[in-house]
Motif scaffolding. Structure first.
Motif, PDB file in Angstrom:
ATOM      1  N   GLY A  20      -1.789  -3.909  -5.626  1.00  0.00           N
ATOM      2  CA  GLY A  20      -1.881  -5.199  -4.965  1.00  0.00           C
ATOM      3  C   GLY A  20      -2.559  -5.165  -3.607  1.00  0.00           C
ATOM      4  O   GLY A  20      -3.096  -4.135  -3.202  1.00  0.00           O
ATOM      5  N   PRO A  21      -2.505  -6.289  -2.899  1.00  0.00           N
ATOM      6  CA  PRO A  21      -3.245  -6.426  -1.636  1.00  0.00           C
ATOM      7  C   PRO A  21      -2.454  -6.009  -0.413  1.00  0.00           C
ATOM      8  O   PRO A  21      -2.745  -6.461   0.688  1.00  0.00           O
ATOM      9  CB  PRO A  21      -3.527  -7.933  -1.612  1.00  0.00           C
ATOM     10  CG  PRO A  21      -2.359  -8.542  -2.291  1.00  0.00           C
ATOM     11  CD  PRO A  21      -1.893  -7.547  -3.335  1.00  0.00           C
ATOM     12  N   GLY A  22      -1.461  -5.116  -0.565  1.00  0.00           N
ATOM     13  CA  GLY A  22      -0.526  -4.876   0.527  1.00  0.00           C
ATOM     14  C   GLY A  22      -0.878  -3.796   1.513  1.00  0.00           C
ATOM     15  O   GLY A  22      -0.018  -3.049   1.934  1.00  0.00           O
ATOM     16  N   CYS A  23      -2.120  -3.704   1.920  1.00  0.00           N
ATOM     17  CA  CYS A  23      -2.491  -2.767   2.992  1.00  0.00           C
ATOM     18  C   CYS A  23      -3.063  -3.584   4.143  1.00  0.00           C
ATOM     19  O   CYS A  23      -4.142  -4.160   4.019  1.00  0.00           O
ATOM     20  CB  CYS A  23      -3.513  -1.764   2.489  1.00  0.00           C
ATOM     21  SG  CYS A  23      -4.365  -0.915   3.823  1.00  0.00           S
ATOM     22  N   GLY A  43       0.828  -1.205   0.000  1.00  0.00           N
ATOM     23  CA  GLY A  43       0.000   0.000   0.000  1.00  0.00           C
ATOM     24  C   GLY A  43       0.863   1.256   0.000  1.00  0.00           C
ATOM     25  O   GLY A  43       0.511   2.261  -0.620  1.00  0.00           O
ATOM     26  N   GLY A  44       2.027   1.209   0.664  1.00  0.00           N
ATOM     27  CA  GLY A  44       2.947   2.351   0.672  1.00  0.00           C
ATOM     28  C   GLY A  44       3.465   2.641  -0.725  1.00  0.00           C
ATOM     29  O   GLY A  44       3.628   3.803  -1.116  1.00  0.00           O
ATOM     30  N   GLN A  45       3.721   1.594  -1.487  1.00  0.00           N
ATOM     31  CA  GLN A  45       4.157   1.781  -2.885  1.00  0.00           C
ATOM     32  C   GLN A  45       3.017   2.361  -3.711  1.00  0.00           C
ATOM     33  O   GLN A  45       3.224   3.261  -4.530  1.00  0.00           O
ATOM     34  CB  GLN A  45       4.618   0.441  -3.469  1.00  0.00           C
ATOM     35  CG  GLN A  45       5.913  -0.082  -2.831  1.00  0.00           C
ATOM     36  CD  GLN A  45       6.250  -1.503  -3.257  1.00  0.00           C
ATOM     37  OE1 GLN A  45       5.367  -2.301  -3.543  1.00  0.00           O
ATOM     38  NE2 GLN A  45       7.533  -1.821  -3.255  1.00  0.00           N
ATOM     39  N   THR A  46       1.797   1.859  -3.502  1.00  0.00           N
ATOM     40  CA  THR A  46       0.638   2.401  -4.231  1.00  0.00           C
ATOM     41  C   THR A  46       0.509   3.900  -3.975  1.00  0.00           C
ATOM     42  O   THR A  46       0.290   4.701  -4.898  1.00  0.00           O
ATOM     43  CB  THR A  46      -0.657   1.688  -3.781  1.00  0.00           C
ATOM     44  OG1 THR A  46      -0.512   0.293  -3.981  1.00  0.00           O
ATOM     45  CG2 THR A  46      -1.871   2.200  -4.538  1.00  0.00           C
TER      46      THR A  46
END
Ligand code: SF4
Length: 373
Positions: free
Chosen positions: A59-62, A35-38
């Motif tokens: 992606g699903p990274g939060c 989420g930080g990259q998003t």
């Protein structure tokens, strides 16, 4: 500022974007995991300076986004108990459950406290032996060592009134699930830099070998991301599939050995439900049997809670890279940060929240003629 300014240099960014355009000869779909990259991508408009051949999906990274609604409702049920001090990081206070949030519960008299480290909750438990102190332990592999340390410390010091509501998820099984899906579009990944700083890159090498898909572990600044995109596109164009490390200043192949040992001592791998996606085998962590005395789900009667998500929300498709937030008919209309319908608008780190925060909103988009859409 060292390690920041040089990674935000606009001339270097423009040169990298130009180079990506020279290398990309056909369309490629890449997914960033964190989420930080998003947020960096949307905030700095990185997706907008890329050549049209390269599409970024989110992606699903939060961790807050993928925490199931029923787990949030369980947290609220525990916080409502009269003899409980419920502790959490501040970002969880406004996350809505089915009926309320922790901030509202606190205004109605629940003892909800913000802590800055999980061990702060152990200290509160020692200071309040007549209370049951619960810490809400969510996150990816990045936060698992600090949570493991708190549970280990509580056990070692005999702090029996401390427990943790655990909702930990692991990234590699989620990548597996995305790649195994029949409708998958993702051809290469920007891997999660902070996660790999803890766990290293070996699991990613296995994924690369199994699926023949490039994964470039990347950082979070614009230059990190553009370098990671260039490295991924170069692999795709050359027909290679390797795990490469763009974020060498932070990530070592072996990760952090001490942190990995601590996590293995306290947690074991389990199946875990991801909000918006569903159950992913072996994608979670739970407390090992010897630490079960500190497991809030075993100590409080909250298993029966079930919930129903909004049927209008397409966050499952957003989290798997099949749709963008702006594709959602509810975005900015019935779904906004103050009244989120689904996972990716719930947390400030979510993709829908990023689109909202950085002006990718239907009412702010500028049409070709200069008129607002
Ligand atoms: S805008 Fe709201 S309803 Fe649409 S996908 Fe995102 S969270 Fe779900």
């Amino acid at each position: 500022m060292k390690y920041v300014d040089e990674y935000r240099n606009s001339k270097v960014a423009a040169a990298l974007a130009k180079r990506i355009g020279e290398v990309a000869s056909r369309p490629w779909v890449l997914m960033e995991i964190c989420g930080g990259q998003t947020h960096s991508i949307v905030r700095y408009g990185i997706d907008r300076i890329l050549p049209r051949e390269v599409e970024l999906v989110h992606g699903p990274g939060c961790p807050v986004c993928v925490t199931p609604l029923e787990t949030i409702d369980r947290a609220h049920a525990i916080a409502r108990e009269p003899d409980v001090i419920f502790t959490s990081f501040g970002d969880m206070l406004r996350v809505p459950g089915s009926a309320t949030d922790l901030l509202q519960l606190r205004s109605r008299g629940a003892d909800v406290r913000i802590v800055y480290a999980p061990t702060d909750a152990v200290a509160i438990a020692r200071e309040n032996p007549d209370k049951r102190v619960v810490f809400f332990g969510i996150g990816f592999e990045t936060t698992a060592p600090a949570n493991a340390l708190a549970v280990s410390q509580a056990r070692r010091l005999g702090v029996a009134n401390f427990s943790m509501l655990v909702s930990h998820v692991r990234v590699p099984p989620a990548i597996d699930a995305i790649l195994d899906a029949r409708d998958n579009r993702v051809q290469g990944f920007l891997g999660p830099g902070h996660v790999c700083a803890v766990v290293g890159t070996e699991e990613y090498e296995e994924l690369t070998a199994r699926h023949h898909v490039p994964i470039v572990i990347a950082g979070f600044e614009p230059i990190d991301l553009l370098e990671g995109i260039l490295m991924t596109v170069q692999q795709l164009e050359e027909g290679r599939a390797e795990t490469e490390n763009q974020y060498k200043r932070t990530v070592k192949r072996e990760g952090n050995a001490g942190a990995r040992r601590l996590v293995d001592e306290v947690f074991e791998v389990s199946d875990r439900k991801w909000r918006g996606i569903g159950l992913i085998p072996r994608s979670g962590l739970r407390l090992r049997e010897e630490y079960r005395a500190h497991d809030a789900e075993a100590l409080f009667d909250v298993q029966a809670i079930t919930t129903a998500e909004s049927t209008a929300c397409i966050s499952g498709l957003v989290l798997r890279g099949l749709k963008k937030p702006s594709d959602c008919p509810a975005f900015g209309k019935t779904c906004r940060p103050e009244q989120p319908l689904g996972a990716t608008m719930v947390s400030a780190e979510g993709a829908c929240a990023a689109y909202w925060q950085y002006g990718r909103r239907p009412d702010l988009e500028v049409a070709p003629g200069g008129e607002h859409a």
